[in-house]
Design an enzyme around this catalytic site. Structure first.
Site, PDB file in Angstrom:
ATOM      1  N   LEU A 169       0.832  -1.208   0.000  1.00 32.51           N
ATOM      2  CA  LEU A 169       0.000   0.000   0.000  1.00 32.51           C
ATOM      3  C   LEU A 169       0.858   1.244   0.000  1.00 32.51           C
ATOM      4  O   LEU A 169       0.376   2.338  -0.267  1.00 32.51           O
ATOM      5  CB  LEU A 169      -0.905   0.024   1.233  1.00 32.51           C
ATOM      6  CG  LEU A 169      -1.909  -1.104   1.403  1.00 32.51           C
ATOM      7  CD1 LEU A 169      -2.841  -0.808   2.557  1.00 32.51           C
ATOM      8  CD2 LEU A 169      -2.701  -1.331   0.141  1.00 32.51           C
ATOM      9  N   GLY A 170       2.142   1.069   0.335  1.00 30.98           N
ATOM     10  CA  GLY A 170       3.036   2.206   0.365  1.00 30.98           C
ATOM     11  C   GLY A 170       4.331   1.843   1.054  1.00 30.98           C
ATOM     12  O   GLY A 170       4.459   0.757   1.617  1.00 30.98           O
ATOM     13  N   HIS A 209       0.312   6.447   8.119  1.00 25.87           N
ATOM     14  CA  HIS A 209       1.288   5.442   8.563  1.00 25.87           C
ATOM     15  C   HIS A 209       2.679   5.729   7.971  1.00 25.87           C
ATOM     16  O   HIS A 209       3.681   5.773   8.698  1.00 25.87           O
ATOM     17  CB  HIS A 209       0.781   4.062   8.112  1.00 25.87           C
ATOM     18  CG  HIS A 209       1.699   2.912   8.402  1.00 25.87           C
ATOM     19  ND1 HIS A 209       1.502   2.055   9.456  1.00 25.87           N
ATOM     20  CD2 HIS A 209       2.809   2.457   7.762  1.00 25.87           C
ATOM     21  CE1 HIS A 209       2.455   1.126   9.465  1.00 25.87           C
ATOM     22  NE2 HIS A 209       3.263   1.353   8.439  1.00 25.87           N
ATOM     23  N   GLU A 210       2.744   5.958   6.666  1.00 28.04           N
ATOM     24  CA  GLU A 210       4.054   6.146   6.013  1.00 28.04           C
ATOM     25  C   GLU A 210       4.737   7.426   6.499  1.00 28.04           C
ATOM     26  O   GLU A 210       5.963   7.463   6.669  1.00 28.04           O
ATOM     27  CB  GLU A 210       3.906   6.160   4.490  1.00 28.04           C
ATOM     28  CG  GLU A 210       3.342   4.883   3.873  1.00 28.04           C
ATOM     29  CD  GLU A 210       4.097   3.614   4.243  1.00 28.04           C
ATOM     30  OE1 GLU A 210       5.270   3.695   4.655  1.00 28.04           O
ATOM     31  OE2 GLU A 210       3.498   2.533   4.139  1.00 28.04           O
ATOM     32  N   HIS A 213       6.570   6.813   9.593  1.00 25.99           N
ATOM     33  CA  HIS A 213       7.945   6.325   9.353  1.00 25.99           C
ATOM     34  C   HIS A 213       8.871   7.482   8.958  1.00 25.99           C
ATOM     35  O   HIS A 213      10.016   7.556   9.404  1.00 25.99           O
ATOM     36  CB  HIS A 213       7.958   5.295   8.217  1.00 25.99           C
ATOM     37  CG  HIS A 213       7.374   3.963   8.564  1.00 25.99           C
ATOM     38  ND1 HIS A 213       7.679   3.283   9.714  1.00 25.99           N
ATOM     39  CD2 HIS A 213       6.512   3.168   7.879  1.00 25.99           C
ATOM     40  CE1 HIS A 213       7.025   2.118   9.723  1.00 25.99           C
ATOM     41  NE2 HIS A 213       6.304   2.038   8.622  1.00 25.99           N
ATOM     42  N   ASP A 231       9.865  -0.891  19.394  1.00 28.12           N
ATOM     43  CA  ASP A 231       9.662   0.295  18.542  1.00 28.12           C
ATOM     44  C   ASP A 231      10.317   1.531  19.166  1.00 28.12           C
ATOM     45  O   ASP A 231      10.123   2.637  18.685  1.00 28.12           O
ATOM     46  CB  ASP A 231       8.178   0.526  18.280  1.00 28.12           C
ATOM     47  CG  ASP A 231       7.383   0.778  19.555  1.00 28.12           C
ATOM     48  OD1 ASP A 231       7.973   0.732  20.660  1.00 28.12           O
ATOM     49  OD2 ASP A 231       6.168   1.029  19.451  1.00 28.12           O
ATOM     50  N   VAL A 233       9.685   3.031  21.777  1.00 21.25           N
ATOM     51  CA  VAL A 233       8.676   3.926  22.343  1.00 21.25           C
ATOM     52  C   VAL A 233       8.127   3.245  23.595  1.00 21.25           C
ATOM     53  O   VAL A 233       7.718   2.088  23.545  1.00 21.25           O
ATOM     54  CB  VAL A 233       7.555   4.178  21.311  1.00 21.25           C
ATOM     55  CG1 VAL A 233       6.332   4.770  21.974  1.00 21.25           C
ATOM     56  CG2 VAL A 233       8.050   5.095  20.197  1.00 21.25           C
ATOM     57  N   THR A 236       3.884   2.145  24.173  1.00 24.96           N
ATOM     58  CA  THR A 236       3.167   1.203  23.313  1.00 24.96           C
ATOM     59  C   THR A 236       3.514  -0.207  23.788  1.00 24.96           C
ATOM     60  O   THR A 236       4.681  -0.536  23.904  1.00 24.96           O
ATOM     61  CB  THR A 236       3.587   1.369  21.840  1.00 24.96           C
ATOM     62  OG1 THR A 236       5.008   1.264  21.748  1.00 24.96           O
ATOM     63  CG2 THR A 236       3.147   2.710  21.293  1.00 24.96           C
ATOM     64  N   ALA A 240       3.689  -9.073  19.345  1.00 25.84           N
ATOM     65  CA  ALA A 240       4.423 -10.143  18.662  1.00 25.84           C
ATOM     66  C   ALA A 240       4.603  -9.880  17.169  1.00 25.84           C
ATOM     67  O   ALA A 240       5.635 -10.206  16.592  1.00 25.84           O
ATOM     68  CB  ALA A 240       3.706 -11.462  18.870  1.00 25.84           C
TER      69      ALA A 240
END
Lengths: 299, 95
Positions: A169-170, A209-210, A213, A231, A233, A236, A240
Site C-alpha cells: 500500500l506504500g 502510517h508512512e 515512518h 519500537d 517507544v 506502546t 508479537a
C-alpha cells in the site's frame, strides 16, 4: 519494552543486522541518529506550537483513472491534518484504558504554493508513465525509471502516488537516508477518501502510517515476528507481530494482557477504519526527528 | 506428508487464520490486497527464502534453512506443527 527472544528474529532484523555488519557507515549513522533521538526525547521538543510542512504530491499515472483528481488529493491532506492534530472523530474508538495516551503530533500539512524555483505551484505534479505499476525499489522517484524526481527534501515532504504491485500500500524512508529517495510512496487506490480510494484502505491512513515512518516511527510490533523487537517507544505495549483487518479488543500477545496489542495505533497494519491514534511517546519521537535530521523542514 | 508436499512458495493468508492455526496459500493465489503479506519459499534441498516486511514497509527476502521431522516443521529458528497440507493450502500451528 523488551523480552528475551523466544524464537528467531525475522528477515527484517536480519537485513538490518547484515547492513550493520557490512556497512560501517550505516552502523555509525544509525547509532548516531538513535542516540540523538534519545537525547532529544529526554530534553523535550525544541519546536513550539504547530509545525507546518509543505507537501508536493507527485501523481505518476499510466491510465486516466490513475491520474487522480485534485479533490482526492485534498481529501488526503485533510485526513493528515486531522490525524496529526488528533482531531480525527474516530479516536472515540480508542479503548478507555488508552484514551489518555492519544496525542497531538502538532504537525500540519499544506500543498506547496511555491516550487523549488520560487514560482507559484498547486503542489501537485503529474507525470504520464509507460509503466503499469511500480515496486518498492524507489523507481517511481527517478525519471529514467518511469517516475519523477522529488523536490528538495529539506524543504518539502515528497509524496509519490502511483500503482504498486500486490500487497503493497506504500513505503517510506526514515530520516537521515539518501536525499534523492526521501519521502513516501502511496498506492493510488489507498490515497485519500474520494475518487479511486478503495475499501478497506479508503480513509487515507496509508499516508498517515508512512509519514509516521518518515518522522522516524517504527512499527508497533518492533519489526520482529516474536517478542524480541522494540519500537523504541515506551508507552506502546510489546507486540508479537502485525495485526490485520479489524481486530477485536483485546488481542493479547507477548504477555501483554489484559489490554494486549495497541492495534488501533497508526503504526500497526490494520484496516484504515481500525487505526486512529498516535501516543504521547510516539509524538516525542516524531518531534525529536523534527528537531534533528528533519530540522530544516517546515515553519 | 513429505518434503515434496511442502516445497513451494507459500504466502500467509492471514485473513483465514483461526486461533493458533496459520493458513498459507501458494504465491499464485488471488489474495485480497493487504498492507503487507509475509511468506516463505521452501526448496526441496532444505534452503528457504523468507519474505518479510521491512521497517519502512519495503519487502525483505532472507535466506535460511528448513527441515521436516514427521509433522514438525523447523523454519529458520521457528518450530511449528503441520496441521494439513494440500497443493492449494498449508495449515501450520504455532508450537
Amino acid at each position: 519494552m523488551r523480552k528475551t527472544p523466544r524464537r528467531r528474529t525475522c528477515g527484517t532484523m536480519a537485513v538490518h543486522h547484515r547492513l550493520l555488519e557490512q556497512d560501517p557507515g550505516f552502523r555509525a549513522r544509525q547509532m548516531a541518529l538513535e542516540h540523538a533521538t534519545m537525547r532529544r526525547m529526554a530534553a523535550g521538543a525544541a519546536r513550539v506550537g504547530v509545525t507546518t510542512i509543505p507537501v508536493v504530491v507527485h501523481v505518476v499515472y499510466n491510465t486516466a483513472s490513475e491520474n487522480i483528481s485534485k479533490a482526492q488529493i485534498d481529501s488526503q491532506i485533510a485526513v493528515l491534518n486531522r490525524d496529526y492534530r488528533a482531531t480525527n472523530p474516530d479516536k472515540s474508538k480508542v479503548p478507555s484504558v488508552w484514551k489518555g495516551f492519544v496525542a497531538n503530533v502538532r504537525v500540519q500539512f499544506v500543498l506547496a504554493t511555491k516550487d523549488p524555483n520560487g514560482k507559484p505551484t498547486t503542489g501537485v505534479t503529474r507525470t504520464k508513465t509507460a509503466r503499469k505499476s511500480f515496486s518498492d525499489d524507489n523507481g517511481v522517484k527517478f525519471a529514467a525509471r518511469g517516475g519523477i524526481a522529488g523536490w528538495p527534501s529539506t524543504r518539502y515532504l515528497n509524496i509519490w502516488v502511483c500503482s504498486l504491485g500486490s500487497d503493497l500500500l506504500g513505503y517510506a524512508q526514515f530520516p537521515g537516508g539518501p536525499k534523492k529517495t526521501d519521502g513516501v510512496v502511496i498506492l493510488n487506490t489507498a490515497f485519500g477518501t474520494k475518487g479511486t480510494a478503495t475499501k478497506p484502505f479508503n480513509l487515507g491512513r496509508s499516508a498517515t502510517h508512512e509519514i509516521g515512518h518518515w518522522l522516524n516511527l517504527r512499527h508497533i510490533w518492533g519489526d520482529t515476528e516474536d517478542c524480541s523487537g522494540s519500537d523504541f517507544v515506551a508507552d506502546t505495549p510489546n507486540a508479537a507481530g502485525p495485526n490485520f483487518g479489524k481486530p477485536k479488543f483485546p488481542h493479547v500477545s507477548c504477555s501483554n494482557g489484559p489490554n494486549g496489542d495497541m492495534f488501533m495505533n497508526y503504526m500497526d497494519y490494520v484496516d484504515d477504519d481500525s487505526m486512529c491514534m498516535f501516543t504521547t511517546q510516539q509524538v516525542t519521537r516524531m518531534q525529536a526527528a523534527l528537531d534533528g535530521a528533519r530540522s530544516q523542514i517546515g515553519t | 506428508m513429505n518434503v515434496k508436499d511442502l516445497s513451494g512458495h507459500w504466502m500467509h493468508s492471514h485473513e483465514e487464520d483461526r486461533d493458533d492455526e496459520l493458513v498459507f496459500r501458494p504465491a499464485s493465489h488471488q489474495f485480497p490486497r493487504a498492507r503487507g503479506r509475509t511468506g516463505f519459499e521452501l526448496r526441496p534441498n532444505g534452503t528457504l527464502i523468507e519474505h518479510g516486511i521491512g521497517p519502512t514497509d519495503q519487502r525483505t527476502q532472507t535466506p535460511g534453512r528448513w527441515r521436516l521431522d514427521g509433522d514438525t516443521l523447523k523454519l529458520g529458528g521457528q518450530t511449528m506443527k503441520v496441521v494439513s497440507v494440500a497443493p492449494d493450502r498449508l495449515v501450520l500451528r504455532k508450537s
